[in-house]
Design a protein around this motif. Structure first.
Motif, PDB file in Angstrom:
ATOM      1  N   THR A  87       0.576  -1.354  -0.021  1.00 30.53           N
ATOM      2  CA  THR A  87       0.310  -0.028  -0.048  1.00 30.53           C
ATOM      3  C   THR A  87       0.866   1.290  -0.002  1.00 30.53           C
ATOM      4  OG1 THR A  87      -1.751  -1.277   1.169  1.00 30.53           O
ATOM      5  CG2 THR A  87      -1.972   1.151   1.131  1.00 30.53           C
ATOM      6  N   ASP A  88       1.853   1.179   0.799  1.00 30.29           N
ATOM      7  CA  ASP A  88       2.819   2.299   0.838  1.00 30.29           C
ATOM      8  C   ASP A  88       3.383   2.612  -0.532  1.00 30.29           C
ATOM      9  OD1 ASP A  88       2.233   2.620   3.591  1.00 30.29           O
ATOM     10  OD2 ASP A  88       4.259   2.107   4.299  1.00 30.29           O
ATOM     11  N   ARG A  89       3.946   1.502  -1.182  1.00 34.04           N
ATOM     12  CA  ARG A  89       4.643   1.656  -2.494  1.00 34.04           C
ATOM     13  C   ARG A  89       3.768   1.950  -3.542  1.00 34.04           C
ATOM     14  NH1 ARG A  89       9.176  -1.464  -0.963  1.00 34.04           N
ATOM     15  NH2 ARG A  89       9.812  -0.294   0.953  1.00 34.04           N
ATOM     16  N   PHE A  90       2.364   1.519  -3.438  1.00 35.50           N
ATOM     17  CA  PHE A  90       1.392   1.867  -4.420  1.00 35.50           C
ATOM     18  C   PHE A  90       1.245   3.295  -4.434  1.00 35.50           C
ATOM     19  CE2 PHE A  90      -2.647   2.504  -6.056  1.00 35.50           C
ATOM     20  CZ  PHE A  90      -2.857   1.612  -7.183  1.00 35.50           C
ATOM     21  N   THR A  91       0.901   3.743  -3.070  1.00 33.75           N
ATOM     22  CA  THR A  91       0.875   5.326  -2.888  1.00 33.75           C
ATOM     23  C   THR A  91       1.760   6.238  -3.339  1.00 33.75           C
ATOM     24  OG1 THR A  91      -0.541   4.648  -0.939  1.00 33.75           O
ATOM     25  CG2 THR A  91      -0.036   6.962  -1.245  1.00 33.75           C
ATOM     26  N   GLU A  92       3.041   5.669  -3.191  1.00 36.76           N
ATOM     27  CA  GLU A  92       4.183   6.439  -3.655  1.00 36.76           C
ATOM     28  C   GLU A  92       4.148   6.500  -5.404  1.00 36.76           C
ATOM     29  OE1 GLU A  92       7.784   4.623  -2.155  1.00 36.76           O
ATOM     30  OE2 GLU A  92       7.270   5.020  -0.078  1.00 36.76           O
ATOM     31  N   ALA A  93       4.069   5.296  -5.952  1.00 39.92           N
ATOM     32  CA  ALA A  93       3.837   5.234  -7.429  1.00 39.92           C
ATOM     33  C   ALA A  93       2.756   5.914  -8.104  1.00 39.92           C
ATOM     34  CB  ALA A  93       4.083   3.614  -7.655  1.00 39.92           C
ATOM     35  N   PHE A  94       1.727   6.132  -7.314  1.00 40.47           N
ATOM     36  CA  PHE A  94       0.593   6.816  -7.905  1.00 40.47           C
ATOM     37  C   PHE A  94       0.396   8.269  -7.421  1.00 40.47           C
ATOM     38  CE2 PHE A  94       0.215   2.502  -9.248  1.00 40.47           C
ATOM     39  CZ  PHE A  94      -0.218   2.733 -10.565  1.00 40.47           C
ATOM     40  N   GLY A  95       1.406   9.253  -6.904  1.00 40.22           N
ATOM     41  CA  GLY A  95       1.101  10.421  -6.715  1.00 40.22           C
ATOM     42  C   GLY A  95       0.310  10.626  -5.184  1.00 40.22           C
ATOM     43  N   GLY A  96       0.418   9.645  -4.383  1.00 36.93           N
ATOM     44  CA  GLY A  96      -0.037   9.863  -3.033  1.00 36.93           C
ATOM     45  C   GLY A  96      -1.315   9.591  -2.808  1.00 36.93           C
ATOM     46  N   THR A  97      -1.973   8.655  -3.755  1.00 38.09           N
ATOM     47  CA  THR A  97      -3.326   8.037  -3.533  1.00 38.09           C
ATOM     48  C   THR A  97      -3.377   6.833  -3.732  1.00 38.09           C
ATOM     49  OG1 THR A  97      -5.546   8.625  -4.258  1.00 38.09           O
ATOM     50  CG2 THR A  97      -3.965   8.873  -5.971  1.00 38.09           C
ATOM     51  N   ILE A  98      -4.638   6.255  -3.165  1.00 37.65           N
ATOM     52  CA  ILE A  98      -5.180   4.784  -3.504  1.00 37.65           C
ATOM     53  C   ILE A  98      -6.287   4.816  -4.320  1.00 37.65           C
ATOM     54  CG2 ILE A  98      -3.451   3.753  -2.062  1.00 37.65           C
ATOM     55  CD1 ILE A  98      -6.007   3.296  -0.269  1.00 37.65           C
ATOM     56  N   LEU A  99      -6.901   5.994  -4.445  1.00 41.75           N
ATOM     57  CA  LEU A  99      -8.472   6.183  -4.790  1.00 41.75           C
ATOM     58  C   LEU A  99      -8.551   5.876  -6.445  1.00 41.75           C
ATOM     59  CD1 LEU A  99      -9.691   8.842  -2.684  1.00 41.75           C
ATOM     60  CD2 LEU A  99     -10.081   6.551  -2.324  1.00 41.75           C
ATOM     61  N   CYS A 100      -9.205   5.143  -6.940  1.00 42.53           N
ATOM     62  CA  CYS A 100      -9.324   4.844  -8.391  1.00 42.53           C
ATOM     63  C   CYS A 100      -9.754   6.205  -9.048  1.00 42.53           C
ATOM     64  CB  CYS A 100     -10.470   4.082  -8.493  1.00 42.53           C
ATOM     65  SG  CYS A 100     -10.748   3.761 -10.381  1.00 42.53           S
ATOM     66  N   LYS A 101     -10.477   7.018  -8.697  1.00 42.37           N
ATOM     67  CA  LYS A 101     -11.012   8.357  -9.245  1.00 42.37           C
ATOM     68  C   LYS A 101      -9.737   9.160  -9.365  1.00 42.37           C
ATOM     69  CE  LYS A 101     -12.428  10.822  -5.291  1.00 42.37           C
ATOM     70  NZ  LYS A 101     -11.479  11.946  -5.204  1.00 42.37           N
ATOM     71  N   ASP A 102      -8.804   9.258  -8.569  1.00 40.49           N
ATOM     72  CA  ASP A 102      -7.528   9.999  -8.997  1.00 40.49           C
ATOM     73  C   ASP A 102      -6.584   9.371  -9.696  1.00 40.49           C
ATOM     74  OD1 ASP A 102      -8.752  11.955  -7.141  1.00 40.49           O
ATOM     75  OD2 ASP A 102      -7.727  11.135  -5.282  1.00 40.49           O
ATOM     76  N   VAL A 103      -6.133   7.927  -9.325  1.00 43.52           N
ATOM     77  CA  VAL A 103      -5.356   7.383 -10.047  1.00 43.52           C
ATOM     78  C   VAL A 103      -5.972   7.324 -11.529  1.00 43.52           C
ATOM     79  CG1 VAL A 103      -4.379   4.885 -10.656  1.00 43.52           C
ATOM     80  CG2 VAL A 103      -4.558   5.990  -8.200  1.00 43.52           C
ATOM     81  N   LYS A 104      -7.173   6.964 -11.889  1.00 44.82           N
ATOM     82  CA  LYS A 104      -7.456   7.018 -13.172  1.00 44.82           C
ATOM     83  C   LYS A 104      -7.415   8.202 -14.010  1.00 44.82           C
ATOM     84  CE  LYS A 104     -11.744   5.717 -15.969  1.00 44.82           C
ATOM     85  NZ  LYS A 104     -12.945   5.060 -15.874  1.00 44.82           N
ATOM     86  N   TYR A 105      -7.704   9.462 -13.326  1.00 42.85           N
ATOM     87  CA  TYR A 105      -7.532  10.773 -13.921  1.00 42.85           C
ATOM     88  C   TYR A 105      -6.247  11.107 -14.419  1.00 42.85           C
ATOM     89  CZ  TYR A 105      -7.526  15.910 -14.194  1.00 42.85           C
ATOM     90  OH  TYR A 105      -7.685  17.059 -14.646  1.00 42.85           O
ATOM     91  N   ALA A 106      -5.297  10.550 -13.568  1.00 43.27           N
ATOM     92  CA  ALA A 106      -3.716  10.712 -13.877  1.00 43.27           C
ATOM     93  C   ALA A 106      -3.398   9.834 -14.857  1.00 43.27           C
ATOM     94  CB  ALA A 106      -3.116  10.765 -12.737  1.00 43.27           C
ATOM     95  N   ASN A 107      -3.881   8.679 -15.170  1.00 42.81           N
ATOM     96  CA  ASN A 107      -3.404   7.585 -15.939  1.00 42.81           C
ATOM     97  C   ASN A 107      -4.241   7.022 -17.101  1.00 42.81           C
ATOM     98  OD1 ASN A 107      -0.556   6.797 -14.221  1.00 42.81           O
ATOM     99  ND2 ASN A 107      -2.151   7.207 -12.657  1.00 42.81           N
ATOM    100  N   PHE A 108      -5.324   7.369 -17.184  1.00 43.72           N
ATOM    101  CA  PHE A 108      -6.205   6.936 -18.278  1.00 43.72           C
ATOM    102  C   PHE A 108      -5.851   7.212 -19.547  1.00 43.72           C
ATOM    103  CE2 PHE A 108      -9.788   6.853 -20.792  1.00 43.72           C
ATOM    104  CZ  PHE A 108     -10.748   5.591 -20.427  1.00 43.72           C
ATOM    105  N   VAL A 109      -5.759   6.486 -20.445  1.00 41.05           N
ATOM    106  CA  VAL A 109      -5.378   6.897 -21.897  1.00 41.05           C
ATOM    107  C   VAL A 109      -6.635   6.315 -22.798  1.00 41.05           C
ATOM    108  CG1 VAL A 109      -3.776   6.505 -23.756  1.00 41.05           C
ATOM    109  CG2 VAL A 109      -3.062   6.642 -21.472  1.00 41.05           C
ATOM    110  N   GLU A 110      -7.100   7.407 -23.661  1.00 44.79           N
ATOM    111  CA  GLU A 110      -8.445   6.781 -24.439  1.00 44.79           C
ATOM    112  C   GLU A 110      -7.939   5.689 -25.256  1.00 44.79           C
ATOM    113  OE1 GLU A 110     -12.192   6.791 -25.248  1.00 44.79           O
ATOM    114  OE2 GLU A 110     -11.491   8.181 -23.995  1.00 44.79           O
ATOM    115  N   GLY A 111      -8.485   4.805 -25.545  1.00 42.78           N
ATOM    116  CA  GLY A 111      -8.308   3.325 -26.036  1.00 42.78           C
ATOM    117  C   GLY A 111      -7.395   2.440 -25.532  1.00 42.78           C
TER     118      GLY A 111
END
Length: 142
Positions: A87-111
């Motif tokens: 959980t700590d490493r995931f949080t670090e890798a994804f800019g301080g969040t574990i929430l899908c809505k935030d992770v998706k916003y930063a990483n989603f690519v159309e297609g």
């Protein structure tokens, strides 16, 4: 590498992030999980279908449960420290969040949907398992 198995499930099989990570880990770590057991993580996708905790993280925790819990979580000395590490490493890798809505916003690519998230989550999981095993100086249960 764990992430090398993702595309055939995520793109070719059209599974969600949680299912794809679990299926890839099932192959990579030879977990011997059944289709029904894999299906149990399906609802974790899209942040438990609500944008909450990222499904890829939840599936990764499920992988750790398969690897480190013999019978019951509260009787396992490994599950809390390894899940905390993940959980700590995931949080670090994804800019301080574990929430899908935030992770998706930063990483989603159309297609490609959340492919970037799932592959990065695989990298985090694989590194955590390797590091945890080195620190424990012992092998996984299988």
């Amino acid at each position: 590498m764990l992430k090398d198995n993702i595309d055939r499930y995520y793109f070719d099989g059209n599974f969600n992030c949680a299912e794809s990570l679990m299926l890839a880990a099932n192959d990579y770590y030879d977990l011997k999980m059944t289709e029904k057991e894999i299906r149990a993580v399906g609802g974790f996708g899209a942040g438990m279908q609500t944008g909450n905790v990222c499904g890829a993280l939840l599936a990764a925790i499920s992988v750790l449960s398969e690897l480190y819990i013999e019978k019951k979580a509260h009787e396992s000395e490994d599950i809390k420290p390894v899940v905390t590490m993940l959980t700590d490493r995931f949080t670090e890798a994804f800019g301080g969040t574990i929430l899908c809505k935030d992770v998706k916003y930063a990483n989603f690519v159309e297609g490609k949907r959340c492919h970037k998230t799932v592959t990065r989550a695989c990298d985090v999981l694989e590194k955590v398992i390797t590091e945890y095993e080195r620190g424990m100086h012992r092998s996984l249960k299988f």
